[in-house]
Design a protein around this motif. Structure first.
Motif, PDB file in Angstrom:
ATOM      1  N   MET A   1      39.829  37.934   5.922  1.00 46.85           N
ATOM      2  CA  MET A   1      38.389  38.166   5.967  1.00 46.85           C
ATOM      3  C   MET A   1      38.109  39.587   6.460  1.00 46.85           C
ATOM      4  N   ASP A   2      37.171  40.285   5.786  1.00 46.12           N
ATOM      5  CA  ASP A   2      36.776  41.627   6.173  1.00 46.12           C
ATOM      6  C   ASP A   2      36.103  41.569   7.542  1.00 46.12           C
ATOM      7  N   GLU A   3      36.658  42.302   8.516  1.00 48.35           N
ATOM      8  CA  GLU A   3      36.131  42.271   9.891  1.00 48.35           C
ATOM      9  C   GLU A   3      34.675  42.697   9.927  1.00 48.35           C
ATOM     10  N   ALA A   4      34.294  43.638   9.076  1.00 48.89           N
ATOM     11  CA  ALA A   4      32.924  44.145   9.077  1.00 48.89           C
ATOM     12  C   ALA A   4      31.927  43.094   8.613  1.00 48.89           C
ATOM     13  N   LEU A   5      32.407  42.151   7.817  1.00 48.48           N
ATOM     14  CA  LEU A   5      31.513  41.119   7.278  1.00 48.48           C
ATOM     15  C   LEU A   5      31.576  39.817   8.065  1.00 48.48           C
ATOM     16  N   ALA A   6      32.486  39.724   9.028  1.00 49.21           N
ATOM     17  CA  ALA A   6      32.704  38.470   9.752  1.00 49.21           C
ATOM     18  C   ALA A   6      31.446  38.027  10.495  1.00 49.21           C
ATOM     19  N   VAL A   7      31.181  36.745  10.424  1.00 53.49           N
ATOM     20  CA  VAL A   7      30.010  36.155  11.087  1.00 53.49           C
ATOM     21  C   VAL A   7      30.488  35.240  12.203  1.00 53.49           C
ATOM     22  N   PHE A   8      29.878  35.399  13.381  1.00 50.95           N
ATOM     23  CA  PHE A   8      30.196  34.562  14.532  1.00 50.95           C
ATOM     24  C   PHE A   8      28.964  33.723  14.863  1.00 50.95           C
ATOM     25  N   VAL A   9      29.187  32.436  15.003  1.00 50.53           N
ATOM     26  CA  VAL A   9      28.078  31.496  15.120  1.00 50.53           C
ATOM     27  C   VAL A   9      28.110  30.801  16.475  1.00 50.53           C
ATOM     28  N   GLY A  10      26.958  30.795  17.138  1.00 53.43           N
ATOM     29  CA  GLY A  10      26.801  30.034  18.374  1.00 53.43           C
ATOM     30  C   GLY A  10      25.807  28.920  18.153  1.00 53.43           C
ATOM     31  N   ILE A  11      26.147  27.712  18.597  1.00 56.42           N
ATOM     32  CA  ILE A  11      25.265  26.554  18.405  1.00 56.42           C
ATOM     33  C   ILE A  11      25.015  25.897  19.754  1.00 56.42           C
ATOM     34  N   ASP A  12      23.737  25.795  20.140  1.00 53.86           N
ATOM     35  CA  ASP A  12      23.359  25.057  21.342  1.00 53.86           C
ATOM     36  C   ASP A  12      22.966  23.644  20.921  1.00 53.86           C
ATOM     37  N   VAL A  13      23.687  22.673  21.452  1.00 52.74           N
ATOM     38  CA  VAL A  13      23.510  21.277  21.052  1.00 52.74           C
ATOM     39  C   VAL A  13      22.660  20.558  22.076  1.00 52.74           C
ATOM     40  N   SER A  14      21.584  19.939  21.631  1.00 52.24           N
ATOM     41  CA  SER A  14      20.782  19.075  22.493  1.00 52.24           C
ATOM     42  C   SER A  14      20.648  17.714  21.813  1.00 52.24           C
ATOM     43  N   LYS A  15      19.915  16.831  22.434  1.00 47.93           N
ATOM     44  CA  LYS A  15      19.862  15.448  21.947  1.00 47.93           C
ATOM     45  C   LYS A  15      19.292  15.353  20.543  1.00 47.93           C
ATOM     46  N   ASP A  16      18.246  16.150  20.261  1.00 49.41           N
ATOM     47  CA  ASP A  16      17.527  15.984  18.995  1.00 49.41           C
ATOM     48  C   ASP A  16      17.674  17.143  18.016  1.00 49.41           C
ATOM     49  N   ARG A  17      18.165  18.303  18.493  1.00 53.28           N
ATOM     50  CA  ARG A  17      18.210  19.453  17.592  1.00 53.28           C
ATOM     51  C   ARG A  17      19.381  20.367  17.916  1.00 53.28           C
ATOM     52  N   LEU A  18      19.661  21.253  16.969  1.00 52.14           N
ATOM     53  CA  LEU A  18      20.720  22.241  17.106  1.00 52.14           C
ATOM     54  C   LEU A  18      20.096  23.617  16.914  1.00 52.14           C
ATOM     55  N   ASP A  19      20.190  24.466  17.941  1.00 48.69           N
ATOM     56  CA  ASP A  19      19.745  25.849  17.814  1.00 48.69           C
ATOM     57  C   ASP A  19      20.943  26.700  17.430  1.00 48.69           C
ATOM     58  N   VAL A  20      20.784  27.514  16.395  1.00 48.13           N
ATOM     59  CA  VAL A  20      21.903  28.260  15.813  1.00 48.13           C
ATOM     60  C   VAL A  20      21.588  29.747  15.855  1.00 48.13           C
ATOM     61  N   HIS A  21      22.592  30.543  16.222  1.00 48.54           N
ATOM     62  CA  HIS A  21      22.434  31.999  16.237  1.00 48.54           C
ATOM     63  C   HIS A  21      23.656  32.620  15.574  1.00 48.54           C
ATOM     64  N   LEU A  22      23.418  33.617  14.708  1.00 43.96           N
ATOM     65  CA  LEU A  22      24.499  34.296  13.987  1.00 43.96           C
ATOM     66  C   LEU A  22      24.629  35.733  14.468  1.00 43.96           C
ATOM     67  N   ARG A  23      25.841  36.143  14.721  1.00 40.62           N
ATOM     68  CA  ARG A  23      26.165  37.517  15.074  1.00 40.62           C
ATOM     69  C   ARG A  23      27.023  38.115  13.964  1.00 40.62           C
ATOM     70  N   PRO A  24      26.853  39.395  13.639  1.00 40.79           N
ATOM     71  CA  PRO A  24      26.000  40.374  14.315  1.00 40.79           C
ATOM     72  C   PRO A  24      24.594  40.497  13.752  1.00 40.79           C
ATOM     73  N   SER A  25      24.231  39.680  12.774  1.00 31.05           N
ATOM     74  CA  SER A  25      22.935  39.848  12.105  1.00 31.05           C
ATOM     75  C   SER A  25      21.753  39.517  13.008  1.00 31.05           C
ATOM     76  N   GLY A  26      21.963  38.604  13.978  1.00 30.39           N
ATOM     77  CA  GLY A  26      20.854  38.184  14.835  1.00 30.39           C
ATOM     78  C   GLY A  26      20.014  37.083  14.227  1.00 30.39           C
ATOM     79  N   GLU A  27      20.399  36.596  13.055  1.00 33.19           N
ATOM     80  CA  GLU A  27      19.646  35.507  12.424  1.00 33.19           C
ATOM     81  C   GLU A  27      19.692  34.260  13.312  1.00 33.19           C
TER      82      GLU A  27
END
Length: 315
Positions: A1-27
């Motif tokens: 995988m091209d390091e420049a294009l790599a996406v890192f994802v963080g997910i905060d898990v709660s009882k009813d929903r999942l909050d998702v954040h993508l790096r480095p785009s900030g989406e």
């Protein structure tokens, strides 16, 4: 995988929903923690060049999420919440919302890059749940026994005794269920036999390791020691120089291995000699016991890795 294009994802898990954040785009986005939400999440992430997805272990809410992500073939790591909290403090991120937590987790994924590992199969997950429940019941028995010893009212003391008897019956049933699960799985049965070939390793230790350390036999001894929380960490700050402590890791596994180390010191000549050598040199007993735990863990890791029982490996 091209390091420049790599996406890192963080997910905060709660009882009813999942909050998702993508790096480095900030989406950032969120989905519901149900079948439809998980389908949407896996579809969106599958369309990205994901290098790593990190979620926190949140007391069970993450299990279904982890299974869905792993099933979609996404590289996943479930981390201890303490690691994320320590990272957030180091970054000066003190504010706390689900969306901000997801961003911190994504930053952790991008900068720390913990090793992705396979999620246990459903059978292993069930075994881990049984082992966790067994630990809870033992803790409840201990608490009720302490109350009974301090209870002056005989009627209430009898009630506590009945509850303790009930819990002990539940404990026996769980032990039987765990044993049946091990016996019905050829892979687990083989691993359990290998682990129990070491004098001092009994059913509880073997089953705890199978359930809660699926990495056993597949990573090196340094990583394993850090994973369990028996690797000595530097504490060189101010007047504290040269002091080493053990922190973090999987506490329940470490506690189980502590008891196994005591048994090994009593019944296994190799570990007794090792322990005696350390204490003779002036090492404190607790430090020597932790060293025995590390040596025991290293030995068990090699036994599972090489598929070689103790008696053959050490003959």
């Amino acid at each position: 995988m091209d390091e420049a294009l790599a996406v890192f994802v963080g997910i905060d898990v709660s009882k009813d929903r999942l909050d998702v954040h993508l790096r480095p785009s900030g989406e950032a986005f969120f989905v519901s923690r149900d079948g439809r939400g998980l389908d949407e999440l896996t579809a969106r992430l599958a369309a990205c060049p994901v290098a790593l997805v990190v979620i926190e272990a949140t007391g069970g809410f993450e299990t279904t999420v982890a299974a869905a992500l792993a099933g979609a073939g996404l590289p996943l790591c479930v981390v201890n919440p303490r690691q994320i909290r320590d990272f957030a403090r180091a970054m000066g991120r003190l504010a706390k919302t689900d969306a901000l937590d997801a961003e911190v987790i994504a930053l952790f994924a991008e900068r720390i890059r913990p090793q992705a590992r396979a999620v246990p199969a459903p059978e292993a997950t069930r075994l881990a749940e049984l082992v966790a429940r067994r630990r809870q019941i033992i803790e409840m028995i201990g608490m009720e026994a302490n109350r009974a010893r301090r209870m002056p009212d005989k009627r209430l003391a009898k009630g506590l005794a009945r509850h303790i008897a009930f819990l002990e019956k539940e404990l026996s049933e769980i032990d039987r269920t765990i044993g049946d699960g091990i016996k019905n799985s050829p892979a687990w049965r083989e691993t359990e036999t290998l682990l129990k070939s070491v004098p001092g390793i009994g059913d509880v230790t073997a089953r705890t390791l199978i359930a809660e350390v699926p990495e056993l036999g597949s990573i090196d001894r340094q990583k394993l020691a850090a994973l369990v929380g028996v690797a000595p960490m530097n504490r060189d700050s101010g007047m504290m120089r040269g002091h080493r402590t053990i922190v973090g890791g999987r506490t329940c596994v470490r506690n189980t291995l502590y008891m196994a180390a005591l048994a090994a010191i009593r019944h296994n000549g190799v570990f007794k000699t090792f322990y005696d050598r350390l204490t003779t040199r002036g090492r404190p007993k607790k430090v020597a016991i932790v060293a025995v735990i590390r040596k025991l863990l290293t030995t068990l890791n090699a036994i599972v890795r090489d598929n070689t029982p103790w008696r053959i490996q050490n003959s």
